[in-house]
Design an enzyme around this catalytic site. Structure first.
Site, PDB file in Angstrom:
ATOM      1  N   LYS A 180       6.370  39.662  39.187  1.00 20.85           N
ATOM      2  CA  LYS A 180       7.538  40.455  39.549  1.00 20.85           C
ATOM      3  C   LYS A 180       7.837  40.185  41.025  1.00 20.85           C
ATOM      4  O   LYS A 180       6.958  40.342  41.872  1.00 20.85           O
ATOM      5  CB  LYS A 180       7.227  41.939  39.309  1.00 20.85           C
ATOM      6  N   HIS A 181       9.047  39.773  41.319  1.00 19.79           N
ATOM      7  CA  HIS A 181       9.443  39.464  42.690  1.00 19.79           C
ATOM      8  C   HIS A 181       8.464  38.499  43.359  1.00 19.79           C
ATOM      9  O   HIS A 181       8.045  38.692  44.501  1.00 19.79           O
ATOM     10  CB  HIS A 181       9.580  40.743  43.518  1.00 19.79           C
ATOM     11  N   ASN A 222      -0.111  39.841  53.698  1.00 13.38           N
ATOM     12  CA  ASN A 222      -1.557  39.840  53.524  1.00 13.38           C
ATOM     13  C   ASN A 222      -1.901  40.174  52.072  1.00 13.38           C
ATOM     14  O   ASN A 222      -1.329  41.089  51.501  1.00 13.38           O
ATOM     15  CB  ASN A 222      -2.215  40.869  54.449  1.00 13.38           C
ATOM     16  N   HIS A 278       3.704  32.965  52.758  1.00 11.18           N
ATOM     17  CA  HIS A 278       4.767  33.771  53.365  1.00 11.18           C
ATOM     18  C   HIS A 278       6.091  33.577  52.651  1.00 11.18           C
ATOM     19  O   HIS A 278       6.241  32.668  51.851  1.00 11.18           O
ATOM     20  CB  HIS A 278       4.918  33.399  54.841  1.00 11.18           C
TER      21      HIS A 278
END
Length: 527
Positions: free
Chosen positions: A278-279, A421, A527
């Site tokens: 999800k996302h 993180n 990231h």
């Protein structure tokens, strides 16, 4: 700038002869004189179409094994001469240069030759010289010359000629010129990549990128953004770009991004594996003896977040697993293959997109990844690090048990695919808590534990899955607090890269809590 101009003379030189005869026959039927080179001329002649060999047109034979055939003033002058320019027309008349109104060229199959693993000399021999020169010259003179480099544009030109009594408009010629320059640019990019690979230079002085339009998208991440999906031939990996969409609505920008993340994750595992995304973050990952078992374990991690998610599997889908997946609203399912009965089970959910790829991406493969920044590109090799038992260093008094060790390696592979993180709890080959994308690593530990408690309460379990689990961190714990939060959640073993100036403090905290801890020596920031 001219308006509609009739096509009276055309030059054909193609390696891909798809649609060639039909298009040439149409032109011949309109009285267009056709010039052509060796192999193309032979194909046309065999089809009964009148053709003038380029060698006869120029009075100069093909030579040097065909390397020199169209590089001649009578060809390039016919393409480049400016119509209506008195000096150009006088020079053309003086030297017997006839204007060429249509150029049809597709290039030597260099990309395909490299892709099939041909030897160096064969690849070099398939670098087209005359073709790009013709295309670039004719495209520059698009005020008068129509240029076709893709077989799908034969019908476009034919329709325009039908609508304009054998002529083409400036608007079409300009659009085709843009397509033509993009083709020569992509071709040169492929040649550059070949030489770059030969020399082993990862970051050369200039980078040339090329990609082919695969799909126009309704919008981007948000409805006010425009978007399209391009396939990069130099970076082809089994996945969304290679998939057949069996059913369902058109893929969206976010679907493609999330599905790619899910498929790259399940490809990490040798055992049957399922990832629910999800996302772009996993909300459940598991391995098992079969896909159905893995799916149930992955779903149990966070069934709330899994609603409307992406499901990726690394094995052939069977009907029983498909039936389970359809019990929850799912946007996309991606798999290497699926049984006919599985496909039939998904058919009941018409909006669900089912993608079959035919293979899995190699997690250890070398490739480049790109990211835009204002005014530039960030380029790096993809994170293809794979940690094995041999890479681990036990740093605590207690070494992990065999089960802990297996779960630690599993959790660290999942961690690689979680936004930093990242903290991942796992037990018995399944995630039981995932903390993603937090500014503080201790917050990631706490969020993952909280999500685990929430899932346990919803399922009626007496304790969260983090009790008796292991925990993975994508980068080192800079302080002991993140590790102690994991211990408080019930974790018994830890895997992390190590390398902090406070490693000794963190190791001491692990020993005091009775944890086993291993260092990998490699981190997986995402990231």
């Amino acid at each position: 700038m001219s308006a509609s101009l009739p096509i009276r003379r055309a030059l054909f030189s193609v390696s891909d002869k798809t649609g060639l005869v039909e298009f040439a026959r149409y032109l011949a039927g309109r009285g267009v004189e056709i010039l052509s080179t060796g192999g193309t001329a032979k194909a046309l002649r065999e089809a009964g179409i009148a053709v003038v060999e380029v060698a006869d047109h120029t009075g100069f034979p093909e030579m040097l094994d065909g390397r020199v055939k169209t590089l001649h003033p009578k060809i390039h002058g016919g393409l480049l001469g400016i119509r209506g320019n008195a000096e150009h027309e006088a020079a053309m008349a003086e030297h017997g240069i006839a204007p060429i109104d249509l150029l049809v060229v597709n290039l030597y199959p260099f990309e395909q030759t490299v892709a099939r693993g041909a030897d160096y000399d064969t690849c070099i021999e398939n670098i087209d010289i005359g073709g790009p020169a013709l295309i670039r010259g004719a495209s520059k003179n698009h005020a008068a010359v129509t240029v076709v480099v893709d077989v799908e544009d034969y019908a476009v030109v034919q329709a325009e000629m039908e609508a304009n009594n054998g002529a083409t408009t400036f608007e079409l010629r300009r659009r085709l010129a843009g397509i033509a320059y993009a083709r020569t640019g992509a071709y040169d990019s492929a040649i550059w990549r070949f030489f770059s690979q030969q020399t082993g230079e990862p970051f050369p002085r200039r980078v040339v990128l090329a990609a082919d339009l695969h799909q126009s998208l309704r919008y981007g991440e948000n409805p006010h953004q425009k978007a399209a999906f391009y396939v990069a031939p130099q970076n082809r990996r089994p996945g969304v770009s290679s998939a057949r969409q069996i059913q369902g609505k058109e893929l969206s920008f976010n679907n493609i991004n999330d599905t790619n993340a899910a498929y790259e994750l399940v490809a990490e595992f040798e055992r049957p594996a399922v990832a629910i995304i999800k996302h772009a973050n996993p909300c459940g990952v598991a391995v098992g003896d079969d896909i159905a078992t893995a799916y149930r374990a992955a779903l149990a991690n966070d069934p709330v977040s899994a609603f409307g998610g992406i499901v990726a599997v690394n094995r052939r889908l069977d009907a029983a697993t498909a039936a389970e997946i359809t019990q929850l609203f799912t946007e996309v399912v991606i798999a290497p293959e699926a049984d006919d009965d599985a496909i039939a089970a998904f058919a009941a959910k018409k909006n669900l997109r089912l993608l079959l790829t035919g293979g899995l991406p190699d997690p250890a493969a070398q490739a480049m990844s790109f990211r835009t920044v204002a005014g530039g590109l960030l380029i790096q090799t993809r994170d293809n690090g794979v940690t094995t038992e041999a890479d681990l260093k036990v740093v605590t008094k207690r070494a992990p048990t065999a089960q802990e060790l297996a779960d630690l390696l599993f959790a660290f592979r999942v961690c690689k695919h979680v936004k930093s993180n990242a903290v991942v709890y796992a037990k018995n080959g399944a995630t039981v808590g995932i903390g993603a994308g937090q500014m503080s690593r201790v917050d990631s530990s706490r969020i993952a534990a909280w999500k685990s408690r929430e899932a346990a309460e919803a399922a009626g379990h007496s304790e969260p899955g983090t009790v008796g689990s292991v925990v993975a961190s994508d980068a080192f714990f800079p302080f002991a607090d993140g590790l102690l939060a994991a211990a408080a959640a019930g974790a018994t073993a830890v895997i992390q890269p190590g390398g902090s100036v406070r490693d000794a403090e963190v190791i001491a905290a692990a020993d005091e809590a009775g944890l086993a801890m291993v260092f990998t020596g490699i981190r997986h920031f995402r990231h």
